[in-house]
Scaffold this active site. Structure first.
Site, PDB file in Angstrom:
ATOM      1  N   GLY A 283       0.691  -1.060  -0.154  1.00  0.00           N
ATOM      2  CA  GLY A 283      -0.156  -0.030   0.008  1.00  0.00           C
ATOM      3  C   GLY A 283       0.754   1.347  -0.101  1.00  0.00           C
TER       4      GLY A 283
ATOM      5  N   LYS B 116       4.478   0.236   8.675  1.00  0.00           N
ATOM      6  CA  LYS B 116       4.097   1.353   7.826  1.00  0.00           C
ATOM      7  C   LYS B 116       5.366   2.354   8.184  1.00  0.00           C
ATOM      8  CE  LYS B 116      -0.122   3.554   7.776  1.00  0.00           C
ATOM      9  NZ  LYS B 116      -0.258   3.998   6.523  1.00  0.00           N
TER      10      LYS B 116
ATOM     11  N   ASP C 227      -9.518  10.813  10.663  1.00  0.00           N
ATOM     12  CA  ASP C 227      -9.390  10.535   9.417  1.00  0.00           C
ATOM     13  C   ASP C 227     -10.119   9.277   9.008  1.00  0.00           C
ATOM     14  OD1 ASP C 227      -6.759  10.002   6.866  1.00  0.00           O
ATOM     15  OD2 ASP C 227      -8.640  11.169   6.736  1.00  0.00           O
TER      16      ASP C 227
ATOM     17  N   MET D 150       0.694   9.538   3.577  1.00  0.00           N
ATOM     18  CA  MET D 150       1.871   9.594   4.958  1.00  0.00           C
ATOM     19  C   MET D 150       2.729   8.558   4.593  1.00  0.00           C
ATOM     20  SD  MET D 150       1.136  11.337   7.358  1.00  0.00           S
ATOM     21  CE  MET D 150       1.634  10.575   8.559  1.00  0.00           C
TER      22      MET D 150
ATOM     23  N   VAL E 194       2.942   1.177   3.129  1.00  0.00           N
ATOM     24  CA  VAL E 194       2.735  -0.063   3.997  1.00  0.00           C
ATOM     25  C   VAL E 194       3.482  -1.286   3.315  1.00  0.00           C
ATOM     26  CG1 VAL E 194       1.129  -1.563   5.238  1.00  0.00           C
ATOM     27  CG2 VAL E 194       0.579   0.829   4.878  1.00  0.00           C
TER      28      VAL E 194
END
Length: 819
Positions: free
Chosen positions: A18, A40, A141, A22, A25
Site C-alpha cells: 500500500g 508502515k 481520518d 503518509m 505499507v
C-alpha cells in the site's frame, strides 16, 4: 526505500502492499519472533523542514504510537512496535488478511454492499469507536480505506494516531499533486472544514459518511469539485439514503442521518448510542428543532486552505445523480433525554439516553497480598491511601486502562421550550453550554493530576446540573461519576463510594439496572469496596455485575472479561487463590483468543495469573510468566514504559522468593537506575525499586548495607509522602528488621512501636496489618528478655484476632524475618 530492506536488524520488508499520503505499507517478517507483520513507513520530511521540527515530530510520533499501541479492542488494529531507522519513522502492526471497505466497494463493481453486511459493519465499527473514544483517542481520518473487513468477518479500524501526525507534517487537508493526502473532503466533518474544535463527534460524522457510501454506493456529497463537497458538508442536508436504495431499513437511515448532523451537539452522544440503536433496530426520535445552518449554498466562507482544492480520492469512482432535497425546517435531531415513565427507558422506543460510560474496569488493586512479607517488597499504587498500610502487590499495570478520559458529553436540550421533570422551564442553552465548559475544565484538571481541584469542579457542576436538569439527568450523573473518581484519587474512598452509589441508583432508574452505564458505576463501587477492605461486599457486587454483563453482552465481550478479571483479583483478596488462579487463567485464554497473546489486556491478565501463582507458592512458574509479560510489554510499549518496569519489578520479587538473591539484586540495581532516569530520584516508583534493592541486600546477609538503604528510603518517603503513608511505614518496618538482624533490639523496638501506633491510629486496632505490627513488637520484646510484656501483648493480639487467635503467631513469624 531504496535497497534498505531490514529495519533495526529485525523487520524484513518483503512486499509493498500500500501507498498513501503518509508513506508506504509493507508486508514484512519480524525475524526476532518469526511472525508476519505489516510495517508502515512514514514519508520522510522534506528539505524545507528544519531540524528542530524533526525532533518535535519524532517525539510526537513516539507519543502517538504509544497511544495506538495501548488501544485495547478487537476492532482496532494492534500496534506491535515503532521506531526509527536511518531517519525513517515506522510502525509495526498486525498483518490483516482481508479487504478495506473501499476495496470491497470496488470488488462489488461500484455497487453498495449487502444490507446485512452494512449493518454488521456499522455495529462493529461503532463498538470499536466507543472503546477508543472512552480512552480519549480521536481518529480524525475515518474513511473506507481505513476500515478493514477481515476474511472471518471481523472489522478493524486502522491508523489511529496517524491523522494527528499528518497534521504535524503538513499533510492533513492540504492539496498535493494527487489530491488530498488525508482528510479527504468526502468524509470531513463541518468542524474539520471550518478549522474548529475536533472531538470524538467528528469521528461519528465521518462514520456517517462511510456508512452512507457503503449503503448507497455514493458518498453523501458527491459533487464535481472539493469546494462544492465542503459546502455540502457544511450547509446542505444529505439526501435520505432510501432515495438511493429503498430496501434499507428505516432505522438505519435515521441513524446515519443523525450522524451527519451539521453540529456536533446534533449527533448521537457517543458511538455506544449508535451501536445500541442498531441492535435495538428501532426508529430514532422525531426531529424537534430547525436546522442551524441555511440549507442552500450561499457565498460560503471556508478556510483559506480550501482554495483550489480538488476532490481527491473517494471509495468508488461512479457518480450517481445528486439532487439536493427541498429545505426541511425540521432537519436535525436532538436525541433529547427523557426520564423514565411507566417502563425502563431502555425499553421505550425513541429514547436516546447514552452518555460516555467511563469504563471503570480492571482498576488497580490496592489490597494487601497474602504473602509472608506483606509489604516488604511489593510495589504500591500511585494513589495515597492513608487507610491502607500495605502496598499493592500488582504494580502500576494492575489497571488495564487507567481511567481513560472522554470529552464532556453534550446536554441534549434543544432550547428554552424543552422541559425537564420536576421543573417548569429548562435552562437556556448558554447555561447548559457554560456547565459543559466547566465539566470539560474539570476533566482537564484531572488529566494534569490536579485531582483535588478537579473534584471541587465536578461537585460544583453536579450540584448546578441537578438544579437545572434534575437529579437523574445523564449529565448530572456523569458529573457525579467524575466527582467520585476524583475522590478515589485523593484517598477519600468512603465519600467516593457514596457518590458512586448515588450514580448507580440514578442510572438504574433512568437507564435500567442492566444498562452499561449503570453497571460501570456499580463496578466502581466494587472497586472502592475493595480499597476499603470490604472484599466480601466487593465480591458480591462484582458477581452481580458479571452476571448482568454475561447475560446482556455475552461471555467474551471485553466488558464482561474486565469484570471477570476484577473478580479474580477479589478472590485472591478473599484468600481463595485457587479460584483466583482458575478465573485469571480463563480470562487470559479468552483475551488471547479474541485480542491476541500480546494485547495489553491479555498481558494484564497474565500478570494476574503470575500473581496468583505467587500466592500459591509456585514461584518458578510465576517468575517465568512475569518475564514473558515484561518481554512482551517491552516490545509493544518500550523498555521504559511503566507497565514493562512493573513486570520486571515483580520478576525481582519472584527471584527473591526463590532464593536467587544475587540475580534479584542485579535486577533491582538496573531498575533503580532506569526509574531514576525516567521518573527522578524521589518518585514513588524509584523508591519502591530501592526498597526492593534493600530487601535483597538483607536476604544476602548484607544487613549493614540494607539498613543504610532502608533508612534513606524511609526518610525520603516521609518527606515526600508523609509520616503515616503506607509506604513510609513499610520502610520504617524494614529499618526495624535490619536493626534486629544486627542485634540492635532496643532501636528495633522503637521502630516497631512507631509502625504499630501509626497503623492503630489510621486503620484501627483490629485491622490485620495493625495486628501484624503488634506481633512484630511482641517478638522484639521477647528478644529483649521482656517476656512478661511480650506474653501480655501476644494475649491481647490473640483476643483481637478472635477465632483465628490460635493461628496468629505463625502469621506474625511469617511477617517477621528476624533471627
Amino acid at each position: 526505500m531504496g535497497d534498505t530492506r531490514l529495519l533495526q536488524g529485525r523487520y524484513r520488508l518483503e512486499e509493498l502492499i500500500g501507498r498513501g499520503g503518509m508513506g508506504e505499507v509493507w508486508r514484512a517478517t519480524d525475524e526476532a519472533l518469526g511472525r508476519r507483520v505489516a510495517v508502515k513507513c512514514l514519508k520522510p520530511l522534506g528539505p524545507q523542514q528544519d531540524r528542530n521540527f524533526g525532533t518535535v515530530l519524532r517525539e510526537r510520533f513516539r507519543r502517538e504510537a504509544r497511544v495506538a499501541a495501548a488501544l485495547q479492542h478487537r476492532g482496532v488494529t494492534v500496534v506491535h512496535d515503532f521506531g526509527e531507522s536511518d531517519g525513517l519513522l515506522f510502525l509495526v502492526m498486525e498483518l490483516l488478511e482481508g479487504r478495506n471497505l473501499s476495496q470491497l466497494l470496488e470488488d462489488n463493481q461500484q455497487h453498495p454492499l449487502p444490507v446485512h453486511d452494512v449493518v454488521d459493519i456499522a455495529e462493529q465499527v461503532a463498538d470499536a469507536l466507543a472503546h477508543t473514544h472512552r480512552q480519549g483517542v480521536v481518529h480524525r481520518d475515518l474513511k473506507p480505506a481505513n476500515i478493514m473487513r477481515l476474511d472471518d468477518g471481523t472489522v478493524k479500524i486502522c491508523d489511529f494516531g496517524i491523522a494527528r501526525l499528518g497534521a504535524d507534517i503538513g499533510f492533513t487537508a492540504r492539496l498535493t499533486g494527487t489530491g488530498i493526502a488525508m482528510g479527504t473532503p468526502h468524509y470531513m466533518s463541518p468542524e474539520q472544514i471550518s478549522g474548529g474544535h475536533v472531538d470524538h463527534r467528528s469521528d461519528l460524522y465521518s462514520l456517517g459518511c462511510v456508512l452512507y457510501e457503503i449503503a448507497t454506493g455514493v458518498p453523501p456529497f458527491d459533487l464535481d469539485d472539493a469546494w462544492a463537497i465542503l459546502v455540502g458538508h457544511r450547509d446542505t442536508p444529505p439526501e435520505p439514503l432510501r432515495n438511493h436504495r429503498a430496501e434499507l431499513p428505516e432505522f438505519f437511515e435515521r441513524a446515519v442521518l443523525d450522524l451527519l448532523a451539521k453540529t456536533p451537539d446534533g449527533r448521537p452522544t457517543d458511538a455506544t448510542d449508535l451501536r445500541r440503536r442498531i441492535i435495538a433496530a428501532r426508529p430514532a426520535p422525531a426531529a424537534v428543532f430547525p436546522a442551524p445552518f441555511p440549507l442552500a449554498p450561499r457565498a460560503p466562507h471556508l478556510p483559506s486552505w480550501t482554495r483550489g482544492m480538488t476532490t481527491g480520492h473517494k471509495a468508488v469512482g461512479t457518480l450517481l445523480p445528486y439532487t439536493a432535497p427541498p429545505p426541511d425546517p425540521a432537519a436535525g435531531l436532538t436525541g433529547a433525554w427523557t426520564p423514565p415513565a411507566h417502563q425502563p427507558a431502555t425499553d421505550r422506543p425513541g429514547t436516546d439516553l447514552a452518555v460516555p460510560a467511563p469504563p471503570g474496569d480492571d482498576r488497580r488493586r490496592t489490597d494487601p497480598p497474602a504473602t509472608d512479607r506483606p509489604s516488604a517488597d511489593r510495589p504500591r499504587t500511585d494513589l495515597p491511601r492513608p487507610d491502607r498500610p500495605r502496598t499493592d502487590p500488582a504494580g502500576p499495570d494492575r489497571l488495564v486502562t487507567d481511567r481513560p478520559r472522554t470529552d464532556c458529553p453534550r446536554t441534549d436540550l434543544a432550547g428554552p421550550d424543552r422541559t425537564v421533570p420536576g421543573r417548569v422551564h429548562a435552562p437556556v442553552p448558554r447555561v447548559v453550554a457554560h456547565l459543559d465548559g466547566r465539566h470539560s475544565a474539570g476533566l482537564s484538571l484531572g488529566r494534569l493530576g490536579r485531582w483535588d481541584e478537579a473534584g471541587k469542579v465536578h461537585r460544583s457542576v453536579a450540584a448546578e446540573r441537578e438544579h437545572a436538569l434534575g437529579p437523574d439527568h445523564p449529565d448530572t450523573l456523569t458529573s457525579r461519576y467524575e466527582a467520585g473518581f476524583a475522590l478515589t484519587r485523593t484517598g477519600r474512598d468512603t465519600d467516593a463510594l457514596r457518590e458512586f452509589g448515588r450514580v448507580a441508583e440514578g442510572r438504574a432508574r433512568a437507564l435500567g439496572p442492566d444498562h452499561p452505564d449503570t453497571l460501570a458505576a456499580r463496578q466502581e463501587m466494587a472497586f472502592v469496596l475493595g480499597r476499603l477492605g470490604r472484599h466480601a461486599e466487593a465480591h458480591r457486587v462484582y458477581t452481580s455485575v458479571l452476571d448482568a454483563r454475561t447475560r446482556t453482552l455475552g461471555a467474551d465481550h471485553p466488558d464482561t472479561l474486565r469484570c471477570r478479571h476484577n473478580l479474580a483479583c477479589t478472590l485472591g483478596r478473599l484468600g481463595r487463590p485457587e479460584e483466583a488462579y482458575r478465573t485469571a487463567c480463563d480470562v487470559a485464554a479468552a483475551r488471547a483468543r479474541l485480542l491476541g497473546p500480546e494485547h495489553p489486556d491479555t498481558l494484564v491478565t497474565r500478570y494476574e495469573v503470575a500473581y496468583t501463582l505467587g500466592q500459591l507458592d509456585r514461584w518458578t512458574e510465576a517468575l517465568r510468566t512475569y518475564r514473558e509479560v515484561a518481554s512482551a510489554r517491552a516490545r509493544a510499549l518500550g523498555p521504559d514504559h511503566p507497565d514493562t518496569l512493573a513486570a520486571r519489578h515483580e520478576a525481582g520479587i519472584a527471584l527473591g522468593r526463590l532464593g536467587r538473591g544475587d540475580e534479584a539484586l542485579e535486577l533491582y540495581r538496573d531498575l533503580v537506575a532506569t526509574r531514576t532516569r525516567v521518573h527522578g530520584p524521589d518518585h514513588p516508583e524509584t523508591l519502591r525499586a530501592r526498597h526492593g534493592l534493600g530487601v535483597n541486600l538483607g536476604r544476602l546477609g548484607r544487613w549493614q548495607d540494607a539498613l543504610v538503604e532502608a533508612r534513606d528510603v524511609c526518610a525520603i518517603r516521609e518527606r515526600v509522602l508523609g509520616p503515616d503513608h503506607p509506604d513510609t511505614l513499610v520502610s520504617c518496618r524494614e529499618v526495624a528488621v535490619a536493626l534486629g538482624w544486627l542485634g540492635l533490639w532496643a532501636e528495633a523496638l522503637a521502630a516497631y512501636e512507631r509502625v504499630a501506633e501509626a497503623r492503630d491510629r489510621v486503620l484501627g486496632a483490629t485491622h490485620p496489618d495493625a495486628l501484624a505490627s503488634r506481633g512484630d513488637e511482641a517478638h522484639c520484646l521477647q528478644q529483649l528478655g521482656r517476656r512478661t510484656e511480650a506474653v501480655e501483648l501476644y494475649r491481647r493480639v490473640a483476643e483481637l484476632r478472635g477465632r483465628d487467635g490460635g493461628h496468629w503467631k505463625a502469621g506474625a513469624d511469617a511477617c517477621y524475618e528476624g533471627p
